[in-house]
Design an enzyme around this catalytic site. Sequence first.
Site, mmCIF file in Angstrom:
data_model
loop_
_atom_site.group_PDB
_atom_site.id
_atom_site.type_symbol
_atom_site.label_atom_id
_atom_site.label_comp_id
_atom_site.label_asym_id
_atom_site.label_seq_id
_atom_site.Cartn_x
_atom_site.Cartn_y
_atom_site.Cartn_z
ATOM 1 N N GLY A 1 0.836 -1.182 0.000
ATOM 2 C CA GLY A 1 0.000 0.000 0.000
ATOM 3 C C GLY A 1 0.872 1.233 0.000
ATOM 4 N N GLN B 1 3.174 9.879 1.445
ATOM 5 C CA GLN B 1 4.448 9.137 1.448
ATOM 6 C C GLN B 1 5.305 9.442 0.228
ATOM 7 O OE1 GLN B 1 2.567 5.109 2.311
ATOM 8 N NE2 GLN B 1 4.535 4.971 3.351
ATOM 9 N N CYS C 1 6.358 -0.387 6.898
ATOM 10 C CA CYS C 1 5.953 0.818 6.194
ATOM 11 C C CYS C 1 7.121 1.312 5.347
ATOM 12 C CB CYS C 1 5.570 1.885 7.227
ATOM 13 S SG CYS C 1 5.044 3.444 6.505
ATOM 14 N N LEU C 2 6.847 1.736 4.121
ATOM 15 C CA LEU C 2 7.925 2.219 3.247
ATOM 16 C C LEU C 2 8.571 3.496 3.799
ATOM 17 C CD1 LEU C 2 6.360 1.635 -0.291
ATOM 18 C CD2 LEU C 2 8.106 0.254 0.847
ATOM 19 N N HIS D 1 -3.996 1.137 7.917
ATOM 20 C CA HIS D 1 -2.624 1.679 7.884
ATOM 21 C C HIS D 1 -2.523 2.846 6.895
ATOM 22 C CE1 HIS D 1 1.925 0.977 7.865
ATOM 23 N NE2 HIS D 1 1.734 1.818 6.861
ATOM 24 N N GLU D 2 -3.056 2.651 5.683
ATOM 25 C CA GLU D 2 -2.919 3.692 4.647
ATOM 26 C C GLU D 2 -3.768 4.919 4.964
ATOM 27 O OE1 GLU D 2 -0.489 3.410 2.772
ATOM 28 O OE2 GLU D 2 -0.166 1.284 3.106
ATOM 29 N N HIS E 1 -2.191 7.300 7.255
ATOM 30 C CA HIS E 1 -1.233 8.222 6.631
ATOM 31 C C HIS E 1 -1.917 9.519 6.191
ATOM 32 C CE1 HIS E 1 2.550 6.092 6.523
ATOM 33 N NE2 HIS E 1 2.034 5.023 5.948
HETATM 34 ZN ZN ZN Z 1 2.941 3.182 5.773
#
Ligand code: ZN
Length: 184
Positions: A51, A56, A104-105, A146-147, A150
């Site tokens: 995701g 991000q 997470c990226l 999670h997304e 953000h």
């Molecule tokens: Zn993340």
Amino acid sequence: MAKLKIARLGNPILRQIAQPVDIKELRDPDSELQVFIEGMVETMRTDGGVGLAAPQVSRSIQLVTLECEENERYPEATGIPLTVLANPVITRYSEGTALGWESCLSLIDFRGLVRRSREVTVEAFDRDGEKTVIEATGFLAIVLQHEIDHLNGKVFLDRMEDLTKLAYMEEFETYWAKEEAAET
Ligand code: ZN
């Protein structure tokens, strides 16, 4: 479309509340927004994420992309077809929760144990600007929570109840992955 640069923890954009997407622009297939979505999808695929949220990649708008083929890094994951959501809102959380390890990226190399609702309902607009409702359970429900976090300036660290369950990926594999496997 070139891969976009990932904003990592410490970049203030990750802590901002993202602005709603202009749905009229989303409905225009030739819009710059659609080009940006292509870039998000390519970035998510190149970096091996399941995701990605627009903040991000340093754009504070309410847009997320999801996709997951069944893979080794997420053995618990069921497949998620490519999904693009604009202005997503969680309208229902199940009472039942579960603990799961997330990465997470924007916090590359870390994994942490996070409690999430097992099921959520999400209302959003799809890639073509059509209204959509997703009744999500399991892995999809976790990725959505999670997304969407953000978009509200949150990262998974904020949801952790116990920071002793924060680990580098290598230490996670050494000390925690086995235990996780035993629990499931
Ligand atoms: Zn993340």
